[in-house]
Design an enzyme around this catalytic site. Structure first.
Site, PDB file in Angstrom:
ATOM      1  N   CYS A 107       0.862  -1.184   0.000  1.00 13.95           N
ATOM      2  CA  CYS A 107       0.000   0.000   0.000  1.00 13.95           C
ATOM      3  C   CYS A 107       0.898   1.233   0.000  1.00 13.95           C
ATOM      4  O   CYS A 107       1.668   1.437   0.940  1.00 13.95           O
ATOM      5  CB  CYS A 107      -0.879  -0.039   1.253  1.00 13.95           C
ATOM      6  SG  CYS A 107      -1.970   1.373   1.436  1.00 13.95           S
ATOM      7  N   CYS A 121     -10.757   9.735   8.969  1.00 14.86           N
ATOM      8  CA  CYS A 121      -9.452   9.259   8.503  1.00 14.86           C
ATOM      9  C   CYS A 121      -8.306   9.963   9.244  1.00 14.86           C
ATOM     10  O   CYS A 121      -8.296  11.191   9.367  1.00 14.86           O
ATOM     11  CB  CYS A 121      -9.331   9.516   6.999  1.00 14.86           C
ATOM     12  SG  CYS A 121      -7.739   9.005   6.317  1.00 14.86           S
ATOM     13  N   CYS A 341      -6.353   0.642   7.376  1.00 15.54           N
ATOM     14  CA  CYS A 341      -6.928   1.731   6.583  1.00 15.54           C
ATOM     15  C   CYS A 341      -7.192   2.959   7.432  1.00 15.54           C
ATOM     16  O   CYS A 341      -7.792   2.861   8.501  1.00 15.54           O
ATOM     17  CB  CYS A 341      -8.274   1.319   6.022  1.00 15.54           C
ATOM     18  SG  CYS A 341      -8.231  -0.038   4.894  1.00 15.54           S
TER      19      CYS A 341
HETATM   20  N1  SAH Z   1      -7.736   9.296  -0.799  1.00 15.29           N
HETATM   21  C1  SAH Z   1      -7.928   8.024  -1.436  1.00 15.29           C
HETATM   22  C2  SAH Z   1      -6.856   7.015  -1.085  1.00 15.29           C
HETATM   23  C3  SAH Z   1      -6.851   6.559   0.371  1.00 15.29           C
HETATM   24  S1  SAH Z   1      -7.416   4.918   0.406  1.00 15.29           S
HETATM   25  C4  SAH Z   1      -9.310   7.500  -1.121  1.00 15.29           C
HETATM   26  O1  SAH Z   1      -9.987   8.111  -0.309  1.00 15.29           O
HETATM   27  O2  SAH Z   1      -9.736   6.523  -1.724  1.00 15.29           O
HETATM   28  C5  SAH Z   1      -7.678   4.637   2.084  1.00 15.29           C
HETATM   29  C6  SAH Z   1      -9.049   4.039   2.344  1.00 15.29           C
HETATM   30  O3  SAH Z   1      -9.226   3.829   3.754  1.00 15.29           O
HETATM   31  C7  SAH Z   1     -10.146   4.966   1.894  1.00 15.29           C
HETATM   32  O4  SAH Z   1     -11.227   4.232   1.398  1.00 15.29           O
HETATM   33  C8  SAH Z   1     -10.519   5.617   3.199  1.00 15.29           C
HETATM   34  O5  SAH Z   1     -11.785   6.195   3.170  1.00 15.29           O
HETATM   35  C9  SAH Z   1     -10.429   4.462   4.149  1.00 15.29           C
HETATM   36  N2  SAH Z   1     -10.332   4.867   5.541  1.00 15.29           N
HETATM   37  C10 SAH Z   1      -9.902   6.040   6.018  1.00 15.29           C
HETATM   38  N3  SAH Z   1      -9.942   6.063   7.361  1.00 15.29           N
HETATM   39  C11 SAH Z   1     -10.418   4.865   7.739  1.00 15.29           C
HETATM   40  C12 SAH Z   1     -10.669   4.259   9.015  1.00 15.29           C
HETATM   41  N4  SAH Z   1     -10.410   4.915  10.127  1.00 15.29           N
HETATM   42  N5  SAH Z   1     -11.136   3.005   9.018  1.00 15.29           N
HETATM   43  C13 SAH Z   1     -11.350   2.322   7.881  1.00 15.29           C
HETATM   44  N6  SAH Z   1     -11.126   2.834   6.663  1.00 15.29           N
HETATM   45  C14 SAH Z   1     -10.672   4.089   6.593  1.00 15.29           C
END
Ligand code: SAH
Length: 381
Positions: A107, A121, A341
Site C-alpha cells: 500500500c 481518517c 486503513c
Molecule cells: N484518498 C484516497 C486514497 C486513500 S485509500 C481514497 O480516499 O480513496 C484509504 C481508504 O481507507 C479509503 O477508502 C478511506 O476512506 C479508508 N479509511 C480512512 N480512514 C479509515 C478508518 N479509520 N477506518 C477504515 N477505513 C478508513
C-alpha cells in the site's frame, strides 16, 4: 539535505529513453539503467557494470537515484509491516506491506498528509504538506522490497500494489501516472495491469483522465448512501455529490464483471450501517459492474467514530448480498501498529494513545474470515 540533482526514478522506463536520448544515449542504454534500478534493485550507477565506465561516472555525477530512507519498520502480529520513510527534505510518509496467502500487497502513499479531511481518517486529520514526486512513489516499492527481503524466511516479493496509503492519488495525477508506468513497464517492475489499484475519494473529472493513461483497477471510497451523510464524511462530496459520481462511473468505458469498479465502504456505528443504507447502496450501484469492500472503521485517536458491533456488520453484509451486491469484508490488518486503513498518520512509533487502541490486535473484524479478503490494501483481483 535535499539533493539538487534530478532523480532517474522520476522517469518511467519509456520516459527515460527519451530523456537520455537528449544526452545522445540509445534506447537500450536507458533500458539497461532501468533494468538495474528496478529489476535488480541496484541504485549506484557505478555498480551498473554493463555500462561503460565513462557513462557510469557521468550518471553518478549528474543524477541521484534514491528518494527515500527507511526511518523505522513495525511488524504487526499478523505479519503486516509498516515502514516510515523519509524524503530528502525531511517529510515522513508511510507504506504498508500486507502478506496474504497468495499475494503480498504493498500500500503506497501519494502525498504527505492529505487535503481532503475526511472526518474518520487519520491522514485527513494531519492536514496536507505536499505531493510526492514520481521517484518518491516508486521508491516506496524499492525500499519495501528491501524490507521484505531483509525480513528473513521464505518471503514472497510484492505481487500487488494499491494506491491506498496517505493522500489522494488523483490530486497528484502526473506523478501517480508516471509511477504506475514504472510499476507496469517490462523494464520497470513488470506488474500486470490488474495488479495495480488506484483509489480515489471521488475526484470525478480526474477519473477518466487516469484511466485513459494507465490500465489500473479503480477503487472509489463511497462510505455513504445519502449526500447528507457523505457530506459529513467526505467533504469532497459537496463538489461531486453521489449522483454526479455514480453517473460519471457509469460512463467509464470497458467496465464489466471482470473489470468492475471497486467501492470502499467504511462502516461507522450508527452513521452508515443500517439495513436501509444497504438497500440504498444496492440501488445506487444497480447496473454498474462493481464490488464493494466493506471495512469496519479502524479506530484512531483523531476520529469520534467507532466500528459497529459484529451483528450489525453481518446484518449489513447480508442485506447487501440479498440485494445482489458483490461484497467482501476486509479483515483489518496491522491494527496493532496503526497500519490499517485510515490509520496512516506518520506518528512516531510508540506515541499512540493507549485509550484508543483496539482491544485486540485483530479487532474489529477478524473473526469472520470466511467472508473476509484482506485489509485496506488488498483484495484486488
Ligand atoms: N484518498 C484516497 C486514497 C486513500 S485509500 C481514497 O480516499 O480513496 C484509504 C481508504 O481507507 C479509503 O477508502 C478511506 O476512506 C479508508 N479509511 C480512512 N480512514 C479509515 C478508518 N479509520 N477506518 C477504515 N477505513 C478508513
Amino acid at each position: 539535505m535535499s539533493d539538487p540533482r534530478p532523480n532517474l526514478k522520476d522517469f518511467s522506463p519509456g520516459a527515460l529513453r527519451e530523456r537520455l536520448a537528449r544526452d545522445g544515449l540509445p534506447a537500450y542504454r536507458a533500458d539497461q539503467v532501468a533494468g538495474w534500478l528496478y529489476g535488480r534493485g541496484v541504485e549506484d550507477p557505478r555498480a551498473m557494470t554493463d555500462l561503460d565506465r565513462g557513462l557510469r561516472e557521468r550518471l553518478a555525477e549528474e543524477w541521484t537515484t534514491r528518494a527515500l530512507e527507511v526511518v523505522s519498520v513495525e511488524r504487526s502480529t499478523d505479519g503486516t509491516t509498516k515502514a516510515a520513510l523519509r524524503t530528502g527534505d525531511g517529510a515522513v510518509l508511510e507504506a504498508v506491506l500486507i502478506p496474504e496467502e497468495e499475494r503480498t500487497t504493498l500500500c503506497v502513499s501519494t502525498q504527505v498528509g492529505c487535503p481532503l479531511a475526511c472526518s474518520f481518517c487519520a491522514t485527513g486529520a494531519l492536514g496536507f504538506t505536499r505531493n510526492l514526486s514520481t521517484a518518491e512513489i516508486v521508491d516506496q516499492v524499492c525500499r519495501m522490497r528491501e524490507v521484505l527481503a531483509g525480513s528473513g524466511g521464505a518471503v514472497r516479493d510484492v505481487t500487488n500494489v494499491v494506491y491506498m496509503g496517505m493522500g489522494e492519488p488523483l490530486l497528484n495525477l502526473p506523478a501517480v501516472v508516471e509511477s504506475v508506468r514504472t510499476l507496469q513497464h517490462p523494464k520497470g517492475f513488470g506488474f500486470a495491469p490488474r495488479r495495480v489499484t488506484v483509489s480515489t475519494a471521488g475526484l470525478v473529472p480526474k477519473i477518466p483522465v487516469l484511466l485513459e493513461q494507465v490500465p489500473v483497477n479503480l477503487a472509489v471510497s463511497l462510505h455513504a448512501t445519502t449526500d447528507a451523510v457523505r457530506d459529513e464524511l467526505v467533504p469532497l462530496n459537496a463538489r461531486f455529490p453521489l449522483a454526479v459520481l455514480l453517473d460519471a462511473l457509469r460512463e467509464l468505458p470497458g467496465l464489466s464483471r471482470r473489470r468492475p469498479v471497486f467501492f470502499e465502504y467504511t462502516l461507522l456505528a450508527g452513521v452508515n450501517d443500517s439495513v436501509a443504507d444497504a438497500r440504498r447502496l444496492a440501488k445506487l450501484l444497480h447496473g454498474l459492474p462493481s464490488k464493494v469492500n466493506v471495512i469496519p472503521m479502524n479506530p484512531h485517536p483523531d476520529a469520534a467514530y467507532a466500528p459497529p458491533a459484529d451483528e450489525v456488520v453481518d446484518r449489513f453484509l447480508g442485506a447487501l448480498a440479498r440485494h445482489g451486491v458483490t461484497v467482501t469484508l476486509r479483515r483489518s490488518r496491522g491494527a496493532d501498529i496503526d497500519a490499517a486503513c485510515g490509520q496512516l498518520a506518520a506518528r512516531e512509533p510508540g506515541s499512540r494513545r493507549a485509550a484508543h487502541r483496539p482491544k485486540s490486535p485483530e479487532q474489529p473484524c477478524s473473526t469472520r474470515s470466511a467472508t473476509s479478503t484482506g485489509s485496506c490494501a488488498s483484495s484486488r483481483p
